[in-house]
Motif scaffolding. Structure first.
Motif, PDB file in Angstrom:
ATOM      1  N   ARG A  64       0.836  -1.203   0.000  1.00  0.00           N
ATOM      2  CA  ARG A  64       0.000   0.000   0.000  1.00  0.00           C
ATOM      3  C   ARG A  64       0.872   1.255   0.000  1.00  0.00           C
ATOM      4  N   LEU A  65       1.954   1.251   0.780  1.00  0.00           N
ATOM      5  CA  LEU A  65       2.851   2.412   0.822  1.00  0.00           C
ATOM      6  C   LEU A  65       3.524   2.649  -0.526  1.00  0.00           C
ATOM      7  N   GLU A 113       0.937   4.248  -2.769  1.00  0.00           N
ATOM      8  CA  GLU A 113       0.716   5.652  -2.408  1.00  0.00           C
ATOM      9  C   GLU A 113       1.917   6.534  -2.726  1.00  0.00           C
ATOM     10  N   GLY A 114       3.029   5.929  -3.137  1.00  0.00           N
ATOM     11  CA  GLY A 114       4.216   6.697  -3.480  1.00  0.00           C
ATOM     12  C   GLY A 114       5.053   7.097  -2.284  1.00  0.00           C
ATOM     13  N   LYS A 115       4.785   6.526  -1.128  1.00  0.00           N
ATOM     14  CA  LYS A 115       5.536   6.890   0.082  1.00  0.00           C
ATOM     15  C   LYS A 115       6.874   6.157   0.175  1.00  0.00           C
ATOM     16  N   ILE A 116       6.965   4.975  -0.418  1.00  0.00           N
ATOM     17  CA  ILE A 116       8.231   4.265  -0.531  1.00  0.00           C
ATOM     18  C   ILE A 116       8.354   3.742  -1.955  1.00  0.00           C
ATOM     19  N   LYS A 117       9.588   3.507  -2.391  1.00  0.00           N
ATOM     20  CA  LYS A 117       9.790   3.034  -3.768  1.00  0.00           C
ATOM     21  C   LYS A 117       9.993   1.529  -3.846  1.00  0.00           C
TER      22      LYS A 117
END
Length: 81
Positions: A6-7, A10-14
């Motif tokens: 999910r992260l 959402e673009g919060k981690i690559k």
């Protein structure tokens, strides 16, 4: 793994990586979302990962990153001096 997926979405981690994972854990995690890298202890003294984990990483196109505890101890000694 679902939360890490999910992260990523959402673009919060690559990327997602695992450390000291068993072959079954790697397979289950990779089935949920592609694992980018695996970090394992791999040295002249610990070569047991060559039987299952290295071929699995090659097949799944996962980067192998080795670490050695002896090296880590040496670095911590040098930095504390």
């Amino acid at each position: 793994m679902g939360e890490l997926k999910r992260l990523v979405e959402e673009g919060k981690i690559k990327y997602i990586g695992l450390s000291e994972a068993s072959p079954d854990t790697i397979r289950r995690a990779h089935a949920v979302h592609p694992v980018t890298a695996i970090q394992m202890e791999w040295s002249l003294w610990t070569r047991d990962i060559e039987e299952e984990i290295v071929p699995l990483c090659r097949l799944s196109q996962i980067i192998m990153r080795n670490h050695r505890k002896i090296y880590c101890l040496w670095v911590s000694f040098v930095l504390s001096s």
